[in-house]
Design a protein around this motif. Structure first.
Motif, PDB file in Angstrom:
ATOM      1  N   ASP A  59       0.878  -1.178   0.000  1.00 21.07           N
ATOM      2  CA  ASP A  59       0.000   0.000   0.000  1.00 21.07           C
ATOM      3  C   ASP A  59       0.911   1.223   0.000  1.00 21.07           C
ATOM      4  O   ASP A  59       1.437   1.618   1.044  1.00 21.07           O
ATOM      5  CB  ASP A  59      -0.911  -0.018   1.226  1.00 21.07           C
ATOM      6  N   LEU A  60       1.115   1.822  -1.162  1.00 22.44           N
ATOM      7  CA  LEU A  60       2.096   2.900  -1.287  1.00 22.44           C
ATOM      8  C   LEU A  60       1.773   4.101  -0.406  1.00 22.44           C
ATOM      9  O   LEU A  60       2.681   4.740   0.134  1.00 22.44           O
ATOM     10  CB  LEU A  60       2.205   3.344  -2.749  1.00 22.44           C
ATOM     11  N   GLU A  61       0.498   4.408  -0.251  1.00 26.46           N
ATOM     12  CA  GLU A  61       0.137   5.564   0.567  1.00 26.46           C
ATOM     13  C   GLU A  61       0.525   5.341   2.021  1.00 26.46           C
ATOM     14  O   GLU A  61       1.108   6.222   2.665  1.00 26.46           O
ATOM     15  CB  GLU A  61      -1.364   5.841   0.454  1.00 26.46           C
ATOM     16  N   LYS A  62       0.238   4.154   2.552  1.00 21.85           N
ATOM     17  CA  LYS A  62       0.629   3.845   3.926  1.00 21.85           C
ATOM     18  C   LYS A  62       2.141   3.754   4.060  1.00 21.85           C
ATOM     19  O   LYS A  62       2.716   4.218   5.052  1.00 21.85           O
ATOM     20  CB  LYS A  62      -0.012   2.526   4.374  1.00 21.85           C
ATOM     21  N   MET A  63       2.788   3.177   3.084  1.00 26.10           N
ATOM     22  CA  MET A  63       4.242   3.024   3.143  1.00 26.10           C
ATOM     23  C   MET A  63       4.931   4.385   3.178  1.00 26.10           C
ATOM     24  O   MET A  63       5.989   4.551   3.764  1.00 26.10           O
ATOM     25  CB  MET A  63       4.738   2.206   1.943  1.00 26.10           C
ATOM     26  N   ARG A  64       4.299   5.361   2.564  1.00 25.85           N
ATOM     27  CA  ARG A  64       4.891   6.694   2.501  1.00 25.85           C
ATOM     28  C   ARG A  64       4.624   7.522   3.753  1.00 25.85           C
ATOM     29  O   ARG A  64       5.390   8.439   4.060  1.00 25.85           O
ATOM     30  CB  ARG A  64       4.364   7.432   1.274  1.00 25.85           C
ATOM     31  N   ARG A  65       3.569   7.197   4.504  1.00 24.95           N
ATOM     32  CA  ARG A  65       3.151   8.091   5.584  1.00 24.95           C
ATOM     33  C   ARG A  65       2.994   7.434   6.961  1.00 24.95           C
ATOM     34  O   ARG A  65       3.276   8.066   7.979  1.00 24.95           O
ATOM     35  CB  ARG A  65       1.827   8.768   5.213  1.00 24.95           C
TER      36      ARG A  65
ATOM     37  N   SER B  42       6.705   5.872  -8.600  1.00 28.55           N
ATOM     38  CA  SER B  42       6.245   4.489  -8.598  1.00 28.55           C
ATOM     39  C   SER B  42       4.833   4.366  -9.143  1.00 28.55           C
ATOM     40  O   SER B  42       4.024   5.272  -9.000  1.00 28.55           O
ATOM     41  CB  SER B  42       6.270   3.930  -7.162  1.00 28.55           C
ATOM     42  N   PRO B  43       4.509   3.237  -9.806  1.00 28.71           N
ATOM     43  CA  PRO B  43       3.142   3.004 -10.265  1.00 28.71           C
ATOM     44  C   PRO B  43       2.166   3.122  -9.104  1.00 28.71           C
ATOM     45  O   PRO B  43       2.365   2.511  -8.060  1.00 28.71           O
ATOM     46  CB  PRO B  43       3.188   1.577 -10.801  1.00 28.71           C
ATOM     47  N   GLY B  44       1.179   3.973  -9.267  1.00 26.33           N
ATOM     48  CA  GLY B  44       0.242   4.227  -8.174  1.00 26.33           C
ATOM     49  C   GLY B  44       0.598   5.454  -7.370  1.00 26.33           C
ATOM     50  O   GLY B  44      -0.166   5.920  -6.535  1.00 26.33           O
ATOM     51  N   GLY B  45       1.806   6.017  -7.599  1.00 28.74           N
ATOM     52  CA  GLY B  45       2.223   7.235  -6.920  1.00 28.74           C
ATOM     53  C   GLY B  45       1.615   8.452  -7.591  1.00 28.74           C
ATOM     54  O   GLY B  45       0.985   8.369  -8.648  1.00 28.74           O
ATOM     55  N   PRO B  46       1.820   9.650  -7.004  1.00 25.46           N
ATOM     56  CA  PRO B  46       1.198  10.857  -7.523  1.00 25.46           C
ATOM     57  C   PRO B  46       1.635  11.235  -8.928  1.00 25.46           C
ATOM     58  O   PRO B  46       0.927  11.936  -9.642  1.00 25.46           O
ATOM     59  CB  PRO B  46       1.618  11.937  -6.504  1.00 25.46           C
ATOM     60  N   ASP B  47       2.833  10.767  -9.352  1.00 27.71           N
ATOM     61  CA  ASP B  47       3.312  11.096 -10.701  1.00 27.71           C
ATOM     62  C   ASP B  47       2.954  10.038 -11.720  1.00 27.71           C
ATOM     63  O   ASP B  47       3.323  10.125 -12.892  1.00 27.71           O
ATOM     64  CB  ASP B  47       4.849  11.271 -10.688  1.00 27.71           C
TER      65      ASP B  47
END
Length: 332
Positions: A302-308, A326-331
């Protein structure tokens, strides 16, 4: 050749031979001097931290670059890892989110010595405060620990600090325990099974292979840590959240076991190079499913959780760039 003449003429030759032998023994293998080594501080050999560190290093060492080598270092855990990281003895480390918070903000054991150069790389999985009790000890809730022999961990460990903080915050007076022991995580199981302690509070990710084996070995149960005081503690906390060990996580768990959790986080120092931080972050994100097969506690990416989640220290700029790309990231 006369001995006297050899003594004069052979001395330079002998000296040259000695020098050549010495150089041969001291010189590193061809190309070895170009290898780049970095260390990842984990915890005890039997826990998820070490398993995750070993899995990450194995992928990095297998997939390259060829000149980069990752070494997973067994350690006493979060508090040690933070101090070793600050001294430059480790390049990366796993730490509990509550200890990351203390270190960066200069609280508790880090009062007056805030680690302002501490940087987050990512969070990985929840680490639940888990109450394991003998089924014959009469412990149905955390309030039943009065008069019992309870292990809270060695005073110098993050486990002990986390347990004491949680118990104090929810109004449990450890002075009412019959006896408090100070065991290492590796010795908790044998002491429970032998009946020498009634319960233990451990801080782990689930599922945990060692706990699963322990539950099969002797008559133990997982006891919820729940109630209004617990929920109030979580609401006011910056580094704890509610957590439930779901039915089926272990064969013996047939209903949710509610508790609180910190988060296992990967951290580094601001001085560690951008390219190295980026490579580690990119590898973990790209190979997360493979890593989770080896360490089930990692769960689903879960990229959002991994980031925050649980990250008090600023995100290292190189890690932030990897998340953005990363795929699924803001960019994306």
């Amino acid at each position: 050749m006369p001995a006297s003449e050899c003594a004069i003429r052979c001395r330079p030759v002998a000296a040259a031979l000695v020098l050549m032998v010495a150089v041969a023994f001291q010189a590193p293998p061809a190309g070895a001097e170009q290898l780049r080594f970095f260390t990842l501080g984990t915890a005890a050999l039997t826990g998820n931290y070490y398993a995750a560190g070993r899995a990450i290093c194995r992928v990095i060492n297998r997939e390259g670059p060829a000149d980069l080598r990752c070494s997973p270092e067994p350690t006493p855990g979060s508090q040690y890892n933070l101090l070793a990281l600050e001294k430059g003895e480790l390049d990366f480390a796993f730490v509990q989110s509550d200890w990351q918070h203390r270190a960066h903000e200069g609280r508790g054991a880090f009062a007056g010595a805030a680690m302002k150069e501490l940087r987050s790389v990512m969070s990985l999985y929840a680490e639940a405060v888990t109450l394991v009790a003998r089924t014959d000890a009469g412990i149905g809730s955390v309030n039943d620990l009065a008069g019992k022999t309870v292990d809270l961990g060695n005073p110098s460990t993050a486990r002990r600090g986390t347990n004491v903080r949680v118990l104090s915050a929810i109004g449990i007076d450890t002075g009412l325990f019959g006896r408090i022991t100070e065991l290492s995580s590796a010795t908790v199981g044998p002491e429970l099974c032998a009946g020498r302690i009634d319960a233990a509070l451990i801080v782990i990710g689930h599922p945990n292979a060692q706990l699963a084996e322990l539950l099969e070995l002797c008559e133990l149960q997982l006891v919820s840590i729940d109630g209004p005081a617990v929920r109030d503690f979580v609401d006011k906390s910056a580094d704890f959240e509610t957590y439930a060990i779901t039915p089926g996580t272990y064969q013996q768990v047939r209903r949710p076991v509610r508790t609180v959790s910190t988060v296992a986080t990967l951290v580094t120092r601001s001085q560690v190079s951008d390219d190295l931080v980026a490579h580690v972050a990119r590898t973990v994100i790209a190979r997360y499913e493979t890593l989770a097969e080896q360490v089930p506690a990692l769960g689903t990416r879960d990229l959002e959780k991994m980031r925050r989640a649980g990250l008090t220290a600023p995100l290292h700029p190189a890690a932030a760039a990897v998340f953005d790309a990363s795929p699924g990231g803001p960019d994306d």
